[in-house]
Design a protein around this motif. Structure first.
Motif, short mmCIF file in Angstrom:
data_model
loop_
_atom_site.label_atom_id
_atom_site.label_comp_id
_atom_site.label_asym_id
_atom_site.label_seq_id
_atom_site.Cartn_x
_atom_site.Cartn_y
_atom_site.Cartn_z
N THR A 254 4.32 3.79 -5.99
CA THR A 254 3.01 3.17 -5.77
C THR A 254 3.06 2.18 -4.61
O THR A 254 2.00 1.71 -4.17
CB THR A 254 2.55 2.42 -7.04
N GLY A 255 4.25 1.87 -4.14
CA GLY A 255 4.41 0.92 -3.05
C GLY A 255 4.39 1.59 -1.70
O GLY A 255 4.13 2.80 -1.58
N PRO A 256 4.70 0.86 -0.66
CA PRO A 256 4.68 1.41 0.70
C PRO A 256 5.70 2.53 0.89
O PRO A 256 6.84 2.43 0.41
CB PRO A 256 5.02 0.19 1.57
N THR A 257 5.28 3.57 1.57
CA THR A 257 6.17 4.71 1.82
C THR A 257 7.42 4.28 2.58
O THR A 257 8.50 4.84 2.37
CB THR A 257 5.42 5.80 2.61
N LEU A 258 7.29 3.30 3.44
CA LEU A 258 8.44 2.80 4.19
C LEU A 258 9.54 2.34 3.25
O LEU A 258 10.72 2.49 3.56
CB LEU A 258 8.01 1.64 5.10
N ALA A 259 9.16 1.81 2.10
CA ALA A 259 10.15 1.33 1.14
C ALA A 259 10.59 2.41 0.17
O ALA A 259 11.78 2.59 -0.09
CB ALA A 259 9.59 0.13 0.36
N THR A 260 9.63 3.18 -0.36
CA THR A 260 9.94 4.12 -1.44
C THR A 260 10.33 5.52 -0.96
O THR A 260 10.97 6.27 -1.68
CB THR A 260 8.72 4.28 -2.36
N GLY A 261 9.95 5.87 0.27
CA GLY A 261 10.20 7.22 0.76
C GLY A 261 9.08 8.18 0.43
O GLY A 261 9.09 9.34 0.88
N GLY A 262 8.11 7.75 -0.39
CA GLY A 262 6.96 8.58 -0.69
C GLY A 262 7.30 9.90 -1.34
O GLY A 262 8.16 9.98 -2.22
N SER A 263 6.64 10.97 -0.90
CA SER A 263 6.80 12.28 -1.54
C SER A 263 8.14 12.94 -1.24
O SER A 263 8.50 13.91 -1.90
CB SER A 263 5.67 13.21 -1.07
N PHE A 264 8.87 12.42 -0.27
CA PHE A 264 10.18 13.01 0.03
C PHE A 264 11.24 12.50 -0.93
O PHE A 264 12.22 13.18 -1.21
CB PHE A 264 10.59 12.68 1.47
N GLY A 265 11.07 11.28 -1.41
CA GLY A 265 12.07 10.66 -2.28
C GLY A 265 12.73 9.47 -1.60
O GLY A 265 12.49 9.20 -0.42
N PRO A 266 13.54 8.73 -2.34
CA PRO A 266 14.12 7.48 -1.83
C PRO A 266 14.91 7.59 -0.53
O PRO A 266 15.01 6.62 0.21
CB PRO A 266 15.04 7.04 -2.98
#
Length: 310
Positions: A254-266
């Motif tokens: 739910t956080g920024p993709t820059l931190a979590t990696g988004g749909s690609f994963g960490p």
């Protein structure tokens, strides 16, 4: 110029007379042709045989393993120990430590992400036990075959080819090359981006450090398998862009993709990069504790040829 001297000059760039085998660039080219053919033929054979999941997925990977071992024997003219397949004191402890480290690093990613509010628990106990077993089998095959190719085949051959620059330089350059290729090989995965490719390359360097410090594949194989399994089956994260249908806890970014990696994963985010950095430090510390030395294993760049030079 005599015919013999002309022949020797023409042969020198592609053939190593001292080791009686092709030089590293040609060895790698031939090996990767075999690997590519094995991957395609293995996939076609799995379809023709109608192999169900997960065996249809695993079969091409086993074909790649077979092609790599054949290339090692008949192209590289090396013993399997050169690929890091060394059954020697310490290999089992390395495997266990690698398995533990992969799980701990994923737990660290989850803990930091939850504390920062970047993940939420979307569900628990998703999927079935049979589904989880199928995914685990795939992760076991992926962890072994990717390490065998990226570290055992590619890194070793590059290091051997650059020995003229000195052992440390050769191994360092080989580590960079193998990590970059590792990242590029995942660049076509779903949701891939420049950030994910760089993140996978960093993960490849982390795995490569475990190999070059021990001379064995057991540690990086352990990390690779448990990293993927904990990421997908325990925490529900995408694994290099690929979704997993079974998980103990399904964490949704739910956080920024820059931190979590988004749909690609960490691996595509700062959390993954941080875990890789921690894992690299832990790897060096483990080797120092186990062997009393954190230096590069000299065997990585020195082949144990089946036909020794005369």
């Amino acid at each position: 110029m005599s015919r013999a001297r002309l022949r020797d000059r023409l042969r020198y760039p592609v053939w190593n007379d001292a080791e009686r085998r092709p030089r590293a660039p040609l060895r790698l080219a031939l090996a990767f042709v075999l690997v590519a053919v094995a991957l395609v033929v293995g996939g076609l054979a799995a379809r023709a045989l109608g192999l169900p999941a997960p065996f249809g997925t695993v079969f091409p990977m086993l074909a790649v393993v077979a092609a790599t071992l054949l290339a090692a024997r008949y192209v590289d003219r090396r013993r399997l120990a050169d690929l890091g397949l060394r059954r020697e004191p310490g290999w089992l402890a390395d495997l266990a430590a690698g398995l533990a480290l992969g799980v701990l690093l994923q737990a660290l990613i989850a803990a930091v992400g939850l504390a920062a509010g970047w993940f939420r628990v979307a569900d628990t106990f998703v999927g079935t036990a049979a589904g989880a077993g199928s995914v685990l089998l795939v992760f076991l095959a992926v962890g072994f075959y990717e390490e065998l190719v990226a570290r055992g085949l590619l890194l070793v051959n590059v290091a051997e080819g650059l020995r003229f620059a000195g052992g440390r330089v050769a191994v360092g350059a080989a580590l960079v090359v193998s990590s970059a290729v590792f990242g590029l090989l995942h660049a076509s995965n779903p949701g891939a981006s420049l950030a994910s490719t760089l993140g996978i390359a960093l993960a490849g360097a982390f795995l490569g450090v475990g190999f070059v410090l021990t001379g064995r594949l057991s540690f990086p194989v352990g990390v690779h398998v448990s990293w993927n399994a904990a990421q997908g089956l325990l925490l529900g994260f995408p694994v290099s862009g690929l979704g997993v249908d079974a998980a103990v806890v399904d964490l949704e970014p739910t956080g920024p993709t820059l931190a979590t990696g988004g749909s690609f994963g960490p691996e595509a985010g700062l959390l993954g990069a941080g875990a890789v950095a921690v894992g690299t430090v832990a790897t060096v510390a483990w080797v120092r504790v186990r062997e009393g030395d954190g230096g590069v294993d000299p065997r990585v760049a020195v082949p144990d040829l089946r036909r020794r030079p005369e």
